[in-house]
Design an enzyme around this catalytic site. Structure first.
Site: not given
Ligand code: GLC
Length: 744
Positions: A238, A269-271, A273
């Site tokens: 992130y 990606s991260d959540a 992000a």
């Protein structure tokens, strides 16, 4: 539709896979290609169209956070039979240390210093998750963590890149097997690339500032090892890394990951992000975020739908070329082909019940927990305890907590089913011999965001001060009437993990106060810690005769604690992370550069004047019920040429009366060179089981891979011609020393 059984048999060659991917790609519209780059969040609370409507249009390539197992085949059927190209979905979930059978948290498994523990754990996790319909786990988490205030330290392998790399390879192999595609394995995701564990102040998500040599010498090695082990996906972190968010960081995602390491999977990606790039003050708007993330090498957008909203427009206005979209889609399709999803997109819904019933799974979880626990103190040989004890009090807010025993990062809606420490002890001594009192409850000062997911009806009211005081007195009274007390203290499950940083590392609540009062009764006291991070148990370390670090040991945790407390298992775990005396001492780690006032000098008092700066327990530390000696340390040559290797050998002997495990650890120090180098660096380890009196000779190889470093001065990898010290022993303070010289 591609699922109309192409008559070609799938040749295992890359050529065949590439040809198949190109054929699929050639039939896809731009919208469908962008759909493959979109991972849909399937949480009920999430706004937007229903998942099946998006999938039917080919608007998603993957779905995450889906836990209703009946939905997997329903949504997959929509994808395969109703969407334009019939491309199957990847279902993803955080299976960090178990799906149904919960294993010790990764920090605990790293404490085993036995990569096979991690590999076997993730093998079981993969078998159960795949049987449930999950194709892709967002694990292993590979972030080096040297700041125990950071809650996510629980998810990784601790502070050291060498141990971290070994655990990375083991977990990738456990999740994925030797080659991607077995029906009882899952796709893995090495996360969070990179440097997340160095967040300022240990505060989750805060910016990270790391030099290139810190990144390359310390934070990258576990990720590079995972890539070399064939990990299928990488999840970007992130936070800002040196002012550039990791998810739009070309240096990370293109230069290093693909350019240097040859990574050929895909990056997720991260959540949220990608969308968050706007919030982080990096991207002007969603369109800018989509353009810069994709251009930097981020292939799949997790849950923010920023790609879904903007990529088509970026292609239409010429900001992006469709070839760039294709380049991001190819590795996703290639992985779906390798995993056999086109041939077998659906899950056999009868599988899970069969798989989770396998007794071997709980046996594996118990073994992993036994090998992960670390004996921190055993004054006077209080442990192991006699099985004839008839009046034991088990006290503490975590003693009968299934949640604390299974720990953080549970699958959403998982029902904890752990054997608690209390249950484990009662199973060993018989219930009549064991009294129990929880004492005052513990809770976070600020609730976790995960608490928001708990239905209001299920939320426990806070314990009132009066009830807490009554619980305190009851616990003390219970201890007063016992012959021996086992205190089970530490952190609750939501006190470590994501959104779980803390400034103090003390025992939360009134736990230490209760511990002091129980110890003051003058009876034998054993402390069992259930926690997801190092804790500053300074008082206990001086005043409680026996301390067992059990971490968050999983479904079989209570049995494993009893196995060790009553001597059926001799503990052999070692700390993968230094224990600070105070939270404010973080970050703290053993592999530090020497200052001009070395720790051996009287001027060492130049550090804090309000207390010792040294760790309470050092990296690699752990006791046993037996004793060991290290002798006969030898190197194969006093000098070695740059690029060549030497062998180091050591004899390890069990000098005690019972069998036990020791971990031989090899540390080096380059005494001078292009750059200052850490006073010690782990470059070899091996866990051994030795019978009483038995000696084994352990050998390690030191070659260019172990002796090189990324040089700040030279801006590249190099191996200096230089003199080295080396030590082999039972922790990072090992004293048995020899030396060798690398010559040009
Ligand atoms: C979380 C975590 C990441 C996890 C992802 C999906 O915010 O940072 O580790 O895999 O979201 O749940």
């Amino acid at each position: 539709m591609d699922n109309q059984r192409d008559n070609q048999s799938i040749s295992p060659t890359e050529t065949a896979i590439k040809a198949r991917v190109d054929a699929i790609l050639g039939r896809m519209s731009l919208e469908e290609k962008i759909g493959q780059l979109t991972q849909l969040g399937a949480m009920a609370f999430m706004p937007g169209p229903k998942p099946e409507d998006v999938i039917r249009k080919g608007g998603a390539g993957s779905v995450l956070w889906l836990t209703d197992r009946k939905q997997f085949n329903v949504l997959q059927k929509v994808a395969v039979e109703e969407s334009p190209s019939g491309i199957p979905l990847l279902f993803a979930l955080d299976v960090i240390h178990g799906y149904h059978t919960i294993f010790p948290v990764p920090l605990a498994m790293a404490s085993s210093w036995d990569p096979s523990v991690a590999e076997r754990a993730q093998t079981v996790a993969a078998r159960e998750a795949r049987a449930a319909g999950i194709h892709w786990s967002f694990g292993p988490m590979l972030d080096i963590a040297r700041d125990a205030r950071w809650g996510r330290i629980v998810e990784g392998a601790g502070e050291d890149p060498f141990l971290g790399a070994a655990m990375a390879v083991a977990q990738v192999r456990g999740f994925q097997g030797d080659v991607l595609g077995a029906p009882d394995r899952v796709l893995a995701s090495a996360k969070h690339f990179a440097g997340y564990g160095a967040s300022d102040g240990g505060r989750d998500y805060d910016p990270v500032y790391l030099s290139e040599s810190q990144l390359r010498n310390t934070y990258f090695p576990p990720f590079e090892a995972a890539v070399k082990a064939g990990v299928g996906t990488i999840m970007s972190a992130y936070m800002d890394l040196n002012d550039v968010p990791a998810g739009a960081n070309r240096f990370l995602l293109r230069d290093v990951l693909r350019g240097e390491w040859g990574f050929n999977g895909f990056v997720v990606s991260d959540a949220f992000a990608v969308g968050n790039l706007v919030i982080q003050g990096f991207a002007r708007d969603g369109r800018d975020a989509a353009l810069r993330a994709l251009s930097a090498g981020l292939d799949m957008d997790m849950a923010s739908n920023t790609y879904g909203q903007h990529l088509a427009g970026l292609v239409e206005d010429g900001s992006l070329d469709v070839a760039e979209i294709d380049a991001a889609v190819r590795p996703i399709l290639s992985i779906k082909v390798r995993m056999g999803l086109f041939e077998q997109p659906y899950t056999d819904e009868s599988m899970l019940e069969q798989v989770i019933a396998l007794p071997a799974h709980r046996q594996e979880a118990r073994l992993a927990a036994q090998r992960s626990m670390v004996l921190l103190r055993n004054e006077g040989g209080l442990l192991p305890l006699s099985k004839q004890l008839s009046n034991v009090a088990v006290i503490g807010p975590l003693a009968d907590s299934m949640e604390a025993t299974e720990g953080s990062w549970m699958i959403f809606d998982h029902k904890p089913a752990a054997v608690t420490v209390l249950a484990g002890i009662r199973a060993r001594l018989s219930a009549a011999a064991v009294s129990y009192a929880p004492g005052p409850e513990i809770k976070r000062d600020i609730p976790s965001m995960f608490d928001d997911f708990v239905p209001p009806a299920d939320r426990k009211p806070d314990q009132s001060p009066a009830d807490a005081e009554a619980a305190y007195q009851t616990a003390l009274d219970t201890a007063r009437h016992a012959d021996l007390v086992i205190m089970v203290l530490g952190e609750s499950a939501n006190m470590a993990g994501e959104f779980a940083s803390r400034a103090s590392l003390d025992l939360p609540g009134r736990q230490e106060e209760l511990l002091k009062a129980v110890v003051a009764l003058g009876k034998p006291v054993v402390l069992v810690l259930l926690n997801g991070r190092p804790l500053s148990i300074n008082w206990a370390a001086e005043n409680v005769p026996a301390i067992l670090e059990a971490w968050e040991p999983g479904t079989e945790g209570g049995h494993a604690v009893a196995d060790i407390l009553f001597g059926d298992v001799n503990p052999g775990g070692k700390l993968p992370v230094s224990f600070p005396r105070k939270g404010a001492h973080s970050p703290i780690y053993y592999a530090r550069n020497i200052t001009h006032q070395p720790e051996t000098s009287p001027m060492y008092r130049s550090r804090y004047w309000d207390g010792l700066p040294t760790p309470l327990y050092p990296f690699g530390f752990g006791l046993s019920y037996t004793t060991f000696s290290f002798t006969n340390l030898k190197v194969s040559a006093a000098q070695v040429k740059v690029g060549a290797a030497i062998t180091v050998s050591i004899d390890v002997t069990n000098t005690g009366a019972i069998a036990g495990d020791e971990v031989a650890q090899l540390y080096i120090h380059q005494k001078s060179g292009s750059d200052s180098r850490p006073m010690r660096e782990l470059k070899g380890f091996e866990r051994l089981t030795l019978q009483p009196g038995e000696t084994k000779t352990v050998t390690f190889k030191l070659g260019p891979a172990e002796l090189r470093h990324w040089s700040t001065n030279a801006g590249k990898w190099l191996q200096d011609a230089a003199a080295f010290d080396l030590w082999v022993g039972a922790d990072c303070l090992a004293s048995l020393q020899t030396e060798f010289e690398v010559v040009s």
